[in-house]
Design a protein around this motif. Structure first.
Motif, PDB file in Angstrom:
ATOM      1  N   SER A  10      57.208  71.421  25.981  1.00  0.00           N
ATOM      2  CA  SER A  10      57.448  70.862  27.315  1.00  0.00           C
ATOM      3  C   SER A  10      56.268  71.122  28.238  1.00  0.00           C
ATOM      4  N   SER A  32      62.317  73.138  23.399  1.00  0.00           N
ATOM      5  CA  SER A  32      61.386  74.192  23.796  1.00  0.00           C
ATOM      6  C   SER A  32      62.146  75.498  23.906  1.00  0.00           C
ATOM      7  N   ARG A  33      61.403  76.591  23.992  1.00  0.00           N
ATOM      8  CA  ARG A  33      62.056  77.886  24.178  1.00  0.00           C
ATOM      9  C   ARG A  33      62.667  78.003  25.570  1.00  0.00           C
ATOM     10  N   SER A  34      62.097  77.288  26.545  1.00  0.00           N
ATOM     11  CA  SER A  34      62.634  77.357  27.905  1.00  0.00           C
ATOM     12  C   SER A  34      63.870  76.485  28.088  1.00  0.00           C
ATOM     13  N   GLY A  35      63.970  75.443  27.271  1.00  0.00           N
ATOM     14  CA  GLY A  35      65.110  74.532  27.389  1.00  0.00           C
ATOM     15  C   GLY A  35      64.989  73.554  28.533  1.00  0.00           C
ATOM     16  N   ARG A  36      63.792  73.451  29.147  1.00  0.00           N
ATOM     17  CA  ARG A  36      63.648  72.507  30.258  1.00  0.00           C
ATOM     18  C   ARG A  36      63.170  71.152  29.740  1.00  0.00           C
ATOM     19  N   SER A  43      67.864  67.980  26.868  1.00  0.00           N
ATOM     20  CA  SER A  43      67.167  69.249  26.656  1.00  0.00           C
ATOM     21  C   SER A  43      67.837  70.054  25.551  1.00  0.00           C
ATOM     22  N   ARG A  45      67.304  73.985  23.591  1.00  0.00           N
ATOM     23  CA  ARG A  45      66.577  75.241  23.509  1.00  0.00           C
ATOM     24  C   ARG A  45      66.496  75.708  22.055  1.00  0.00           C
ATOM     25  N   ASP A  47      63.550  77.904  19.094  1.00  0.00           N
ATOM     26  CA  ASP A  47      62.253  78.471  18.734  1.00  0.00           C
ATOM     27  C   ASP A  47      61.720  77.672  17.548  1.00  0.00           C
TER      28      ASP A  47
END
Length: 312
Positions: A10, A32-36, A43, A45, A47
């Protein structure tokens, strides 16, 4: 048949790919790891190094885009693991894996860089990328999955703040009328892509069957000197051009104390010698417009104006 496109990452490139996909009316899942994720995209989340999590994230995908990148100082430990996770996920979904790559695999090249330029890395990071590329193409040849590789030069654009050399160390100083901090020879030729052009190229590879199984140099304007690009940036920022070029020996010396400079030092050849990346094959096959630097710079300066650097 699924039409879902799954984007891993992201950051600046992943966000640009997501915007391009949404602009084409395609369903998008951003992982993504952030989940945004940008508005309009789903979205998720996860890894990217976790194969089981990646398989779940890729479920139902027609194409998977690898725009995920670890910190520059952690390539050896994390980059191959990220690719391995995405290979597993794309293969499980029977999706095309579109891999965003750079030119480190070529090493120092005299003359134009094309898709036929031999892989001959001259840096540790280049060797990592070369091994990753060979593993990816071996998986394609073995029938494990379908792969399309989009290789691009350095890029700049909205959101490309700390992920690129031409990010916050150039645009924020230009807006303040202060010297831009660059590497190498200001008058050596260099090639840059506008991040939205890079993204458009990747999406084209993910939506065109004839792109699969090949390496493509993604669309970008012709090479120009760092000084010429900086002139465009400072002009758009409303200030006279000011340049502070860090010599290679200084980057190497400071690398003993600053980890990111230690990693950048081995790539100094890209800024000290001409770097002439060509995209003729892509343009002949797929056509499309390339954003002129003057327009790309204008858009990027406007983004940096709207997102001032945090103080402190």
């Amino acid at each position: 048949m699924s039409n879902l496109h799954v984007v891993f990452g992201s950051g600046a490139l992943g966000s640009a790919v997501t915007r391009e996909l949404l602009g084409r009316g395609l369903p998008v899942r951003v992982v993504s790891r952030s989940g945004r994720a940008p508005a309009g995209a789903e979205s998720h989340r996860a890894d990217a190094t976790d194969a089981a999590a990646v398989k779940a994230a890729c479920a139902g995908a027609a194409a998977v885009y690898n725009c995920a990148a670890p910190p520059y100082t952690s390539w050896a430990e994390q980059y191959p693991a990220i690719q391995n996770g995405l290979v597993a996920g794309a293969a499980a979904a029977d999706a095309v894996l579109v891999s965003a790559e750079n030119v480190y695999v070529y090493g120092r090249v005299q003359g134009p860089m094309t898709e036929d330029t031999p892989i001959a890395p001259t840096s540790r990071k280049g060797e990592i990328r070369a091994r990753m590329h060979e593993a990816l193409m071996a998986a394609h040849r073995a029938g494990t999955l379908r792969v399309a590789v989009g290789r691009g030069p350095d890029y700049y654009g909205p959101e490309a703040v700390v992920t690129t050399v031409y990010g916050e160390r150039v645009f924020y100083p230009a807006l303040a009328g202060k010297p831009a901090e660059i590497f190498g020879d200001p008058d050596a030729l260099h090639t840059w892509a506008y991040v939205d052009d890079f993204a458009r190229g990747l999406v084209t590879l993910g939506t065109r069957a004839e792109a699969v199984g090949k390496v493509w140099h993604l669309p970008c304007p012709p090479a120009l000197s760092q000084r010429a690009l900086l002139d465009l940036i400072f002009r758009a920022a409303g200030h006279p051009t000011k340049i502070r070029a860090m010599p290679g020996w200084l980057a190497t010396g400071l690398g003993w104390f600053v980890p990111i400079l230690r990693e950048l030092a081995e790539m100094q050849y890209q800024w000290q010698h001409d770097y002439d990346f060509r995209c003729d094959r892509y343009l002949a096959a797929f056509g499309g417009e390339v954003t002129p630097h003057a327009e790309a710079v204008r858009r990027t300066v406007e983004w940096f104006k709207a997102h001032p650097k945090a103080k402190g």
